[in-house]
Write an enzyme that holds these catalytic residues in place. Sequence first.
Site, PDB file in Angstrom:
ATOM      1  N   ALA A 254       0.854  -1.183   0.000  1.00 40.14           N
ATOM      2  CA  ALA A 254       0.000   0.000   0.000  1.00 40.14           C
ATOM      3  C   ALA A 254       0.895   1.240   0.000  1.00 40.14           C
ATOM      4  O   ALA A 254       2.042   1.199   0.453  1.00 40.14           O
ATOM      5  CB  ALA A 254      -0.909  -0.023   1.228  1.00 40.14           C
TER       6      ALA A 254
ATOM      7  N   GLY B 127       0.517  -5.043   0.994  1.00 45.02           N
ATOM      8  CA  GLY B 127      -0.710  -5.234   0.213  1.00 45.02           C
ATOM      9  C   GLY B 127      -0.472  -5.963  -1.100  1.00 45.02           C
ATOM     10  O   GLY B 127      -1.366  -6.659  -1.601  1.00 45.02           O
TER      11      GLY B 127
ATOM     12  N   GLU C 141      -0.428  -9.520  -0.219  1.00 40.21           N
ATOM     13  CA  GLU C 141      -1.792  -9.958   0.110  1.00 40.21           C
ATOM     14  C   GLU C 141      -2.621 -10.234  -1.144  1.00 40.21           C
ATOM     15  O   GLU C 141      -3.452 -11.141  -1.159  1.00 40.21           O
ATOM     16  CB  GLU C 141      -2.468  -8.907   0.995  1.00 40.21           C
ATOM     17  CG  GLU C 141      -1.848  -8.890   2.386  1.00 40.21           C
ATOM     18  CD  GLU C 141      -2.358  -7.767   3.254  1.00 40.21           C
ATOM     19  OE1 GLU C 141      -2.490  -6.630   2.737  1.00 40.21           O
ATOM     20  OE2 GLU C 141      -2.641  -8.020   4.435  1.00 40.21           O
TER      21      GLU C 141
ATOM     22  N   GLU D 199       4.377  -4.789   7.478  1.00 34.87           N
ATOM     23  CA  GLU D 199       3.506  -3.788   8.111  1.00 34.87           C
ATOM     24  C   GLU D 199       3.860  -3.448   9.552  1.00 34.87           C
ATOM     25  O   GLU D 199       3.793  -2.292   9.958  1.00 34.87           O
ATOM     26  CB  GLU D 199       2.033  -4.253   8.047  1.00 34.87           C
ATOM     27  CG  GLU D 199       1.390  -4.087   6.684  1.00 34.87           C
ATOM     28  CD  GLU D 199       1.589  -5.279   5.763  1.00 34.87           C
ATOM     29  OE1 GLU D 199       2.456  -6.131   6.065  1.00 34.87           O
ATOM     30  OE2 GLU D 199       0.868  -5.369   4.751  1.00 34.87           O
TER      31      GLU D 199
HETATM   32  C1  HXC Z   1       4.986   4.416  -1.523  1.00 38.27           C
HETATM   33  C2  HXC Z   1       6.870   3.481  -2.362  1.00 38.27           C
HETATM   34  C3  HXC Z   1       6.533   2.228  -1.791  1.00 38.27           C
HETATM   35  C4  HXC Z   1       5.315   2.159  -1.046  1.00 38.27           C
HETATM   36  C5  HXC Z   1       8.398   2.013  -2.823  1.00 38.27           C
HETATM   37  N1  HXC Z   1       8.022   3.276  -2.986  1.00 38.27           N
HETATM   38  N2  HXC Z   1       7.502   1.358  -2.089  1.00 38.27           N
HETATM   39  N3  HXC Z   1       6.088   4.555  -2.223  1.00 38.27           N
HETATM   40  N4  HXC Z   1       4.580   3.272  -0.951  1.00 38.27           N
HETATM   41  N5  HXC Z   1       4.874   1.021  -0.490  1.00 38.27           N
HETATM   42  C6  HXC Z   1       8.739   4.328  -3.724  1.00 38.27           C
HETATM   43  C7  HXC Z   1       9.943   4.856  -2.977  1.00 38.27           C
HETATM   44  O1  HXC Z   1       9.542   5.807  -2.027  1.00 38.27           O
HETATM   45  C8  HXC Z   1      10.753   5.454  -4.103  1.00 38.27           C
HETATM   46  O2  HXC Z   1      10.190   6.698  -4.445  1.00 38.27           O
HETATM   47  C9  HXC Z   1      10.493   4.495  -5.255  1.00 38.27           C
HETATM   48  O3  HXC Z   1       9.273   3.796  -4.927  1.00 38.27           O
HETATM   49  C10 HXC Z   1      11.592   3.465  -5.408  1.00 38.27           C
HETATM   50  O4  HXC Z   1      11.789   2.827  -4.163  1.00 38.27           O
HETATM   51  P1  HXC Z   1      13.224   2.681  -3.460  1.00 38.27           P
HETATM   52  O5  HXC Z   1      12.971   2.423  -2.018  1.00 38.27           O
HETATM   53  O6  HXC Z   1      14.104   3.831  -3.799  1.00 38.27           O
HETATM   54  O7  HXC Z   1      13.774   1.392  -4.199  1.00 38.27           O
HETATM   55  P2  HXC Z   1      14.672   0.204  -3.615  1.00 38.27           P
HETATM   56  O8  HXC Z   1      15.801   0.759  -2.797  1.00 38.27           O
HETATM   57  O9  HXC Z   1      14.994  -0.668  -4.782  1.00 38.27           O
HETATM   58  O10 HXC Z   1      13.726  -0.579  -2.588  1.00 38.27           O
HETATM   59  C11 HXC Z   1      12.565  -1.229  -3.073  1.00 38.27           C
HETATM   60  C12 HXC Z   1      11.661  -1.676  -1.880  1.00 38.27           C
HETATM   61  C13 HXC Z   1      11.445  -0.468  -0.941  1.00 38.27           C
HETATM   62  C14 HXC Z   1      12.356  -2.814  -1.126  1.00 38.27           C
HETATM   63  C15 HXC Z   1      10.380  -2.196  -2.491  1.00 38.27           C
HETATM   64  O11 HXC Z   1      10.961   0.615  -1.721  1.00 38.27           O
HETATM   65  C16 HXC Z   1      10.449  -0.743   0.146  1.00 38.27           C
HETATM   66  O12 HXC Z   1      10.792  -1.361   1.169  1.00 38.27           O
HETATM   67  N6  HXC Z   1       9.215  -0.231   0.004  1.00 38.27           N
HETATM   68  C17 HXC Z   1       8.202  -0.262   1.026  1.00 38.27           C
HETATM   69  C18 HXC Z   1       7.672  -1.638   1.200  1.00 38.27           C
HETATM   70  C19 HXC Z   1       6.628  -1.722   2.296  1.00 38.27           C
HETATM   71  O13 HXC Z   1       6.885  -1.439   3.467  1.00 38.27           O
HETATM   72  N7  HXC Z   1       5.386  -2.116   1.902  1.00 38.27           N
HETATM   73  C20 HXC Z   1       4.334  -2.334   2.818  1.00 38.27           C
HETATM   74  C21 HXC Z   1       3.463  -1.116   2.922  1.00 38.27           C
HETATM   75  S1  HXC Z   1       2.216  -1.347   4.122  1.00 38.27           S
HETATM   76  P3  HXC Z   1      11.104   7.975  -4.762  1.00 38.27           P
HETATM   77  O14 HXC Z   1      10.113   9.071  -5.055  1.00 38.27           O
HETATM   78  O15 HXC Z   1      11.920   8.213  -3.535  1.00 38.27           O
HETATM   79  O16 HXC Z   1      11.922   7.570  -5.957  1.00 38.27           O
HETATM   80  C22 HXC Z   1       0.994  -2.193   3.336  1.00 38.27           C
HETATM   81  C23 HXC Z   1      -0.302  -2.342   4.103  1.00 38.27           C
HETATM   82  C24 HXC Z   1      -1.370  -3.085   3.323  1.00 38.27           C
HETATM   83  O17 HXC Z   1       1.131  -2.637   2.245  1.00 38.27           O
HETATM   84  C25 HXC Z   1      -2.652  -3.168   4.077  1.00 38.27           C
HETATM   85  C26 HXC Z   1      -3.135  -1.908   4.653  1.00 38.27           C
HETATM   86  C27 HXC Z   1      -4.582  -1.666   4.504  1.00 38.27           C
END
Ligand code: HXC
Length: 258
Positions: free
Chosen positions: A64, A109, A112, A132
């Site tokens: 998400a 997400g 999921e 999460e």
């Molecule tokens: C918003 C995101 C994102 C996310 C990546 N980006 N994941 N933006 N939401 N979930 C964005 C980064 O901010 C970045 O933007 C660009 O995508 C590239 O990501 P990087 O981090 O620079 O790339 P990398 O170093 O290769 O790492 C990739 C990654 C990492 C491992 C996927 O981005 C990451 O850990 N993302 C978050 C994963 C996460 O925690 N997901 C769970 C979310 S909670 P910019 O603008 O800086 O280039 C969830 C809840 C679901 O999903 C249910 C709730 C109702």
Amino acid sequence: MEFVKLQIEEEIAIVTIDRPKSMNALNNQVYEEIIAHLEAIQANDQVKVVILTGAGEKAFAAGADIAQMVHQDAMEGRHLGGLCHRSAYLLENMRQVTIAAVNGYALGGGCELTLACDIRVAAENARFALPEVGLGIIPGGGGTQRLSRIIGVGRAKEMIFTCDQIDAQEAYRMGLANHVVPQAELMDYCKAMARKIASKASYAVSVAKAAVNTSENVDLPSGCAREQDLLGLLFATHDKKEGMEAFLERRKPNFTDF
Ligand code: HXC
């Protein structure tokens, strides 16, 4: 639609999450577009199998959208959860078979959504995780419910509590991924599987999907009773007659029910 593309190739629908700037992160609009596409596919008699994937070679969906969630209050979070659940419910219960073609990160997400698909095929670079609790929330799109049903409670708890990323081979060993294939072959592999499934009696396949889903929710005697009733129902279909006659006449069946 802006972030989720739909491509129909004969009996296969390919739904692609396409938001490259943020690793295909799922904001409200992305979930709404997924739901709209899946609802349209449900009503489409031509489509027998759905392949859900992400655009590019890095991410299926990185979860998400954190940039959206950071500003959201409790009711908005609850609404987002509803969108996640609606998408997952459709993937899990729609009459078409759903295959997740996991082409990279499937986090939060994104993970999921794959859990709700009937079958998961992972590219070699796929990574699964539920990160999460590292963000102060919990998996809210069915992750706390479906993961344990697929890989067992102990492993599910470890994945959720540690936020560890599981690579494709480990996912295969756990039963989280049905297959691991080179990324360049992922879509062809999934399409070949989809074509094989689409060549069977589609109404029977959809009834089998519903029957297996029932096994997740009821005790064994109730599930077997439902299976028996569904079997009886299928004996009344054109495709049962056609499938069996074709076998006896040594010809290819011409299935039409769906
Ligand atoms: C918003 C995101 C994102 C996310 C990546 N980006 N994941 N933006 N939401 N979930 C964005 C980064 O901010 C970045 O933007 C660009 O995508 C590239 O990501 P990087 O981090 O620079 O790339 P990398 O170093 O290769 O790492 C990739 C990654 C990492 C491992 C996927 O981005 C990451 O850990 N993302 C978050 C994963 C996460 O925690 N997901 C769970 C979310 S909670 P910019 O603008 O800086 O280039 C969830 C809840 C679901 O999903 C249910 C709730 C109702």
